[in-house]
Design a protein around this motif. Structure first.
Motif, PDB file in Angstrom:
ATOM      1  N   ARG A   1       0.858  -1.181   0.000  1.00  0.00           N
ATOM      2  CA  ARG A   1       0.000   0.000   0.000  1.00  0.00           C
ATOM      3  C   ARG A   1       0.893   1.228   0.000  1.00  0.00           C
ATOM      4  O   ARG A   1       1.896   1.263   0.705  1.00  0.00           O
ATOM      5  CB  ARG A   1      -0.894  -0.025   1.238  1.00  0.00           C
ATOM      6  N   TYR A   2       0.505   2.249  -0.773  1.00  0.00           N
ATOM      7  CA  TYR A   2       1.331   3.448  -0.868  1.00  0.00           C
ATOM      8  C   TYR A   2       0.538   4.681  -0.482  1.00  0.00           C
ATOM      9  O   TYR A   2      -0.641   4.832  -0.850  1.00  0.00           O
ATOM     10  CB  TYR A   2       1.855   3.613  -2.304  1.00  0.00           C
ATOM     11  N   ASP A   3       1.182   5.535   0.292  1.00  0.00           N
ATOM     12  CA  ASP A   3       0.573   6.815   0.660  1.00  0.00           C
ATOM     13  C   ASP A   3       1.570   7.911   0.284  1.00  0.00           C
ATOM     14  O   ASP A   3       2.638   7.989   0.899  1.00  0.00           O
ATOM     15  CB  ASP A   3       0.272   6.841   2.167  1.00  0.00           C
ATOM     16  N   PRO A   4       1.245   8.734  -0.687  1.00  0.00           N
ATOM     17  CA  PRO A   4       2.212   9.745  -1.130  1.00  0.00           C
ATOM     18  C   PRO A   4       2.487  10.811  -0.084  1.00  0.00           C
ATOM     19  O   PRO A   4       3.528  11.442  -0.118  1.00  0.00           O
ATOM     20  CB  PRO A   4       1.551  10.360  -2.370  1.00  0.00           C
ATOM     21  N   SER A   5       1.583  11.002   0.866  1.00  0.00           N
ATOM     22  CA  SER A   5       1.813  12.059   1.870  1.00  0.00           C
ATOM     23  C   SER A   5       2.972  11.706   2.785  1.00  0.00           C
ATOM     24  O   SER A   5       3.648  12.583   3.307  1.00  0.00           O
ATOM     25  CB  SER A   5       0.540  12.300   2.695  1.00  0.00           C
ATOM     26  N   VAL A   6       3.219  10.409   2.976  1.00  0.00           N
ATOM     27  CA  VAL A   6       4.381  10.010   3.782  1.00  0.00           C
ATOM     28  C   VAL A   6       5.474   9.400   2.909  1.00  0.00           C
ATOM     29  O   VAL A   6       6.581   9.173   3.377  1.00  0.00           O
ATOM     30  CB  VAL A   6       4.003   9.016   4.909  1.00  0.00           C
ATOM     31  N   GLY A   7       5.144   9.142   1.638  1.00  0.00           N
ATOM     32  CA  GLY A   7       6.143   8.595   0.719  1.00  0.00           C
ATOM     33  C   GLY A   7       6.606   7.210   1.093  1.00  0.00           C
ATOM     34  O   GLY A   7       7.758   6.859   0.867  1.00  0.00           O
ATOM     35  N   ARG A   8       5.687   6.438   1.670  1.00  0.00           N
ATOM     36  CA  ARG A   8       6.095   5.122   2.176  1.00  0.00           C
ATOM     37  C   ARG A   8       5.257   4.009   1.594  1.00  0.00           C
ATOM     38  O   ARG A   8       4.053   4.154   1.383  1.00  0.00           O
ATOM     39  CB  ARG A   8       5.915   5.103   3.696  1.00  0.00           C
ATOM     40  N   TRP A   9       5.931   2.898   1.349  1.00  0.00           N
ATOM     41  CA  TRP A   9       5.244   1.675   0.965  1.00  0.00           C
ATOM     42  C   TRP A   9       5.121   0.795   2.198  1.00  0.00           C
ATOM     43  O   TRP A   9       6.085   0.600   2.928  1.00  0.00           O
ATOM     44  CB  TRP A   9       6.043   0.913  -0.093  1.00  0.00           C
ATOM     45  N   GLU A  10       3.933   0.250   2.402  1.00  0.00           N
ATOM     46  CA  GLU A  10       3.743  -0.675   3.528  1.00  0.00           C
ATOM     47  C   GLU A  10       3.202  -1.983   2.993  1.00  0.00           C
ATOM     48  O   GLU A  10       2.249  -1.974   2.214  1.00  0.00           O
ATOM     49  CB  GLU A  10       2.712  -0.119   4.517  1.00  0.00           C
ATOM     50  N   ARG A  11       3.808  -3.041   3.454  1.00  0.00           N
ATOM     51  CA  ARG A  11       3.299  -4.334   3.011  1.00  0.00           C
ATOM     52  C   ARG A  11       2.015  -4.624   3.777  1.00  0.00           C
ATOM     53  O   ARG A  11       1.906  -4.365   4.982  1.00  0.00           O
ATOM     54  CB  ARG A  11       4.328  -5.429   3.266  1.00  0.00           C
ATOM     55  N   THR A  12       1.043  -5.148   3.075  1.00  0.00           N
ATOM     56  CA  THR A  12      -0.227  -5.424   3.711  1.00  0.00           C
ATOM     57  C   THR A  12      -0.718  -6.792   3.237  1.00  0.00           C
ATOM     58  O   THR A  12      -0.108  -7.421   2.388  1.00  0.00           O
ATOM     59  CB  THR A  12      -1.246  -4.314   3.389  1.00  0.00           C
ATOM     60  N   THR A  13      -1.809  -7.233   3.824  1.00  0.00           N
ATOM     61  CA  THR A  13      -2.316  -8.545   3.409  1.00  0.00           C
ATOM     62  C   THR A  13      -3.178  -8.399   2.167  1.00  0.00           C
ATOM     63  O   THR A  13      -3.715  -7.318   1.886  1.00  0.00           O
ATOM     64  CB  THR A  13      -3.150  -9.209   4.516  1.00  0.00           C
ATOM     65  N   GLU A  14      -3.337  -9.504   1.489  1.00  0.00           N
ATOM     66  CA  GLU A  14      -4.152  -9.508   0.269  1.00  0.00           C
ATOM     67  C   GLU A  14      -5.615  -9.266   0.597  1.00  0.00           C
ATOM     68  O   GLU A  14      -6.423  -8.988  -0.276  1.00  0.00           O
ATOM     69  CB  GLU A  14      -4.020 -10.876  -0.428  1.00  0.00           C
ATOM     70  N   ARG A  15      -5.925  -9.379   1.869  1.00  0.00           N
ATOM     71  CA  ARG A  15      -7.335  -9.312   2.264  1.00  0.00           C
ATOM     72  C   ARG A  15      -7.745  -7.923   2.765  1.00  0.00           C
ATOM     73  O   ARG A  15      -8.857  -7.740   3.224  1.00  0.00           O
ATOM     74  CB  ARG A  15      -7.611 -10.340   3.368  1.00  0.00           C
ATOM     75  N   GLU A  16      -6.857  -6.980   2.633  1.00  0.00           N
ATOM     76  CA  GLU A  16      -7.164  -5.657   3.182  1.00  0.00           C
ATOM     77  C   GLU A  16      -8.358  -5.020   2.473  1.00  0.00           C
ATOM     78  O   GLU A  16      -8.553  -5.197   1.260  1.00  0.00           O
ATOM     79  CB  GLU A  16      -5.935  -4.759   3.031  1.00  0.00           C
ATOM     80  N   ARG A  17      -9.130  -4.276   3.220  1.00  0.00           N
ATOM     81  CA  ARG A  17     -10.229  -3.524   2.624  1.00  0.00           C
ATOM     82  C   ARG A  17      -9.622  -2.344   1.879  1.00  0.00           C
ATOM     83  O   ARG A  17      -8.824  -1.590   2.425  1.00  0.00           O
ATOM     84  CB  ARG A  17     -11.175  -3.038   3.713  1.00  0.00           C
ATOM     85  N   ILE A  18     -10.027  -2.198   0.638  1.00  0.00           N
ATOM     86  CA  ILE A  18      -9.449  -1.177  -0.215  1.00  0.00           C
ATOM     87  C   ILE A  18      -9.891   0.199   0.275  1.00  0.00           C
ATOM     88  O   ILE A  18     -11.079   0.528   0.223  1.00  0.00           O
ATOM     89  CB  ILE A  18      -9.867  -1.395  -1.695  1.00  0.00           C
ATOM     90  N   LEU A  19      -8.931   0.937   0.781  1.00  0.00           N
ATOM     91  CA  LEU A  19      -9.149   2.305   1.269  1.00  0.00           C
ATOM     92  C   LEU A  19     -10.350   2.368   2.225  1.00  0.00           C
ATOM     93  O   LEU A  19     -11.102   3.349   2.247  1.00  0.00           O
ATOM     94  CB  LEU A  19      -9.372   3.261   0.091  1.00  0.00           C
ATOM     95  N   GLY A  20     -10.519   1.303   3.008  1.00  0.00           N
ATOM     96  CA  GLY A  20     -11.585   1.297   3.999  1.00  0.00           C
ATOM     97  C   GLY A  20     -12.979   1.049   3.451  1.00  0.00           C
ATOM     98  O   GLY A  20     -13.954   1.081   4.200  1.00  0.00           O
ATOM     99  N   THR A  21     -13.093   0.789   2.166  1.00  0.00           N
ATOM    100  CA  THR A  21     -14.427   0.506   1.607  1.00  0.00           C
ATOM    101  C   THR A  21     -14.803  -0.942   1.882  1.00  0.00           C
ATOM    102  O   THR A  21     -14.035  -1.705   2.475  1.00  0.00           O
ATOM    103  CB  THR A  21     -14.443   0.748   0.088  1.00  0.00           C
TER     104      THR A  21
END
Lengths: 438, 268
Positions: free
Chosen positions: B110-130
């Motif tokens: 998952r990438y957030d440009p405001s912090v410029g960081r990539w975070e590894r997440t699970t395949e099951r994550e809810r997409i942007l909280g939806t």
């Protein structure tokens, strides 16, 4: 004895000046001791909340990698580890086993994401003693010794957010170790009074419910929380425990000052397999909360410096004036045989007495005010204060050893402030002093 | 009436239509599907949605949560099914632009440009909280991940559907251990899906009533893409997500597109 008697006489003879200076000094000490008591009250509140809900004095946590991208906060054969810990860590008062989870609590009208702590209520006497009922719910005064396995404990702000009361049903949702979603229905068994920010994201439930949600075996646990007979031994005990675990061949995570949920997130990126253990102290587990105490300590440090400067200026100035006003008297005393040392001692004793009396008075007033405030149970009007200080009433804790130290140090400091004027007074030539015309 | 309300009012209409058309109808007098037939059906479902080349769609995700303001996101999804590569890049609103997900070598980041960081997440994550997950946008792998059980031949509105219950296979990395499908038998398109927790609790219902087909040159045949996906949260009624796939492009994507560098360049 003579310098002391003279010091008392001198202070009494210029009573107005003495009282004025003493008032200023005692007021400064009053506020300082009050701040110390406030800081101690905050620390006690935070400590009680943290060591009830979140951490022991010392913790042994387990982490298991269940797949390439999943790490679970649990240890296998937790009973065995609990016994082993009891044998290898001296000075243990008690240990408790808990499970750690994270998920959604959903009611008919609301939902929240929360940490889930699996607890054996029948063995956690301290927890039952510390939790008190929310005043806005009709509840027994204490948590029952046995909570049915399908009941959970919410805190007042959580219950309000979810729109539930005791007896209402909620749904718990989380993911198992294999990543599959699971749910469980639970009844709200108790609504406890808020304990600050921690209680906003902590839901307590039985260990059976956590195991059911996560489909984990009954012999697993998330953490063994260890309570020592002296919390100040935590660091040493942690070092001892780490060494014993390494010697016994248990793989440990590197020591770090992060709470477990931050570590859990970071572990996803690592590639080790199997079981790892982690030994932490209460300070490490609550490092993200202790900034309040650290900020307070810094504030107290600055205030101490300010107080020291004020005292020095006030006392030194007064002594200089005294030396000038009593120059002839000093000359006379020297002429009749008083030694330089005795002359200096007179001024030092005056400063010491001034410091001792004013600091004692200030500290005594602060103690009386603290007791009164505690009895009045003044609530924090601002919600943020309740969250940060982890208490809903203002609490001042006067620690008498600390107060005694303040009095001693302050007295010594005022005495030290008079050192230079005293030295100058003692080195006035008698003939010069006696000849001085005001 | 705002478009979102029109969209979500569709559920009421759909339920009424399905309910009315189901009233009084007897079960179809057809033999139950065999295991081979069900497996073949799942493989057909997967194959119809798979493209041997690349795949790109632009669309809008409308999110409705109880007690909160409705939100809408614009996103572009990129896929390269032959190498299991996948990417979602959010392009609107401004607060979410540049965020997204990238799958690299079986790891989802998952990438957030405001912090410029990539975070590894699970395949099951809810997409942007939806209420959607990566699997809702990614290649369909039902045949690989689930074992089917026949429930019944049914009518869903005017459609003849096969109602199947799927149970996750032992090592499948799926969020929903139990799934029920209503599959349009003539076409093999999924019309309705319900996802369940391990406890048997219904978690969400998805409707994909309309499918579009696009000819894929690399595959030599059509690829089927739902025109919209409606997701209803069954645990928190009132929460729902509507995904409208607006522009589908099956032409070859740039070679280096599935890289963090490319993603970051688009995020700026």
């Amino acid at each position: 004895m003579i310098p002391l008697q003279m010091a008392v006489r001198n202070l009494v003879s210029s009573l107005r000046k003495t009282v004025l200076l003493a008032s200023i000094l005692s007021t400064a000490v009053f506020f300082f001791v009050l701040l110390l008591a406030f800081g101690a009250g905050i620390r006690d509140g935070i400590l009680a909340s943290i060591t009830t809900l979140s951490t022991g004095h010392l913790n042994v946590s387990g982490f298991v990698r269940t797949s390439r991208e999943d790490v679970a906060p649990l240890m296998r054969n937790a009973d065995v580890m609990q016994k082993w810990v009891a044998e290898h860590v001296p000075g243990i008062e008690r240990t408790v086993m808990r499970d750690r989870g994270w998920g959604n609590v959903i009611s008919d009208t609301g939902s929240m994401i929360s940490g889930m702590i699996g607890v054996d209520f029948s063995s956690e006497h301290a927890l039952r003693q510390t939790l008190s009922p929310s005043p806005t719910h009709d509840l027994p005064p204490r948590l029952p010794a046995v909570l049915p396995p399908d009941e959970i404990i919410l805190f007042a702000s959580q219950a309000k957010g979810l729109g539930v009361s005791r007896g209402d049903m909620v749904t718990l949702r989380t993911e198992t170790l294999g990543g599959q979603i699971n749910t469980a229905s639970a009844r709200v068994g108790y609504v406890a009074k808020d304990m600050g920010i921690l209680s906003s994201y902590t839901v307590l439930m039985s260990r059976e419910m956590i195991h059911e949600l996560y489909r984990t075996p009954a012999d697993t646990a998330g953490v063994i929380q260890i309570y020592l007979d002296d919390i100040d031994r935590s660091d040493d005990a942690a070092a001892t425990l780490r060494k014993h675990l390494i010697d016994a061949g248990h793989p440990l995570l590197p020591s770090s000052e992060e709470p477990f949920f931050v570590k859990l997130q970071n572990l996803v990126d690592e590639t080790w397999e199997g079981q790892r253990y982690d030994v932490t102290t209460w300070k490490e587990e609550s490092s993200y909360l202790l900034w309040v105490l650290n900020a307070f300590s810094s504030l107290l440090g600055y205030l101490s410096a300010l107080l020291a400067v004020l005292a020095t200026i006030g006392v030194m100035n007064t002594m200089w004036i005294a030396v000038r006003e009593r120059t002839r008297e000093i000359g006379t005393l020297r002429a009749i045989g008083m030694s330089r040392r005795q002359v200096a001692a007179v001024f030092l004793c005056e400063a010491l007495l001034l410091g001792a009396v004013s600091s004692t008075a200030g500290a005594a007033m602060a103690s009386v005010v603290s007791v009164s405030v505690n009895l009045a149970e003044i609530p924090f009007q601002v919600e943020a204060a309740t969250a940060i200080f982890m208490k809903d009433t203002l609490s001042l804790h006067v620690e008498f050893p600390s107060v005694a130290l303040v009095i001693l140090v302050f007295s010594m400091w005022t005495s030290l402030s008079a050192a230079w004027p005293a030295w100058r007074a003692s080195h006035i030539a008698p003939i010069t002093a006696m000849q001085q015309v005001h | 009436m705002p478009s979102i309300l029109r969209a979500f009012g569709f559920r009421v209409v759909l339920i009424v239509v399905i309910g009315l058309s189901s009233l009084g109808r007897a079960a179809e007098d057809r033999p139950p599907m065999s295991q081979e037939q069900m497996t073949a059906l799942l493989e057909k479902i997967d194959d119809r949605q798979r493209n041997s080349g690349d795949y790109r769609w632009e669309g809008v995700i409308y999110q409705k949560e109880r007690g909160k303001e409705d939100t809408a996101y614009e996103a572009t999804v990129y896929r390269r099914d032959e190498s299991d590569q996948f990417m979602i890049l959010f392009t609107a609103p401004k607060s979410e632009a540049g965020k997204g997900y990238l799958r690299l070598e079986k790891n989802l980041f998952r990438y957030d440009p405001s912090v410029g960081r990539w975070e590894r997440t699970t395949e099951r994550e809810r997409i942007l909280g939806t209420n959607t997950r990566r699997a809702d946008f990614d290649e369909s792998r039902l045949a690989d991940e689930y074992d089917p059980r026949f429930v019944a031949h049914e009518k869903l509105g005017v459609y003849d559907v096969a109602h199947l219950q799927l149970t996750a296979k032992q090592d499948a990395d799926v969020a929903y251990p139990v799934v029920e499908l209503w599959v349009d038998e003539p076409t093999g398109n999924i019309l309705k899906r319900q996802d369940y927790a391990l406890s048997g609790k219904k978690l969400r219902t998805l409707y994909t009533p309309k499918w579009n087909s696009y000819f894929s040159e690399s595959k030599g045949t059509d690829v089927y893409v739902p025109a919209e996906i409606r997701v209803y949260d069954e645990l928190e009624p009132g929460n729902s997500t509507l995904v409208r796939l607006q522009k589908v492009d099956l032409r070859r994507l740039p070679t280096n597109i599935f890289t963090k560098a490319w993603f970051e360049s688009k995020s700026r």
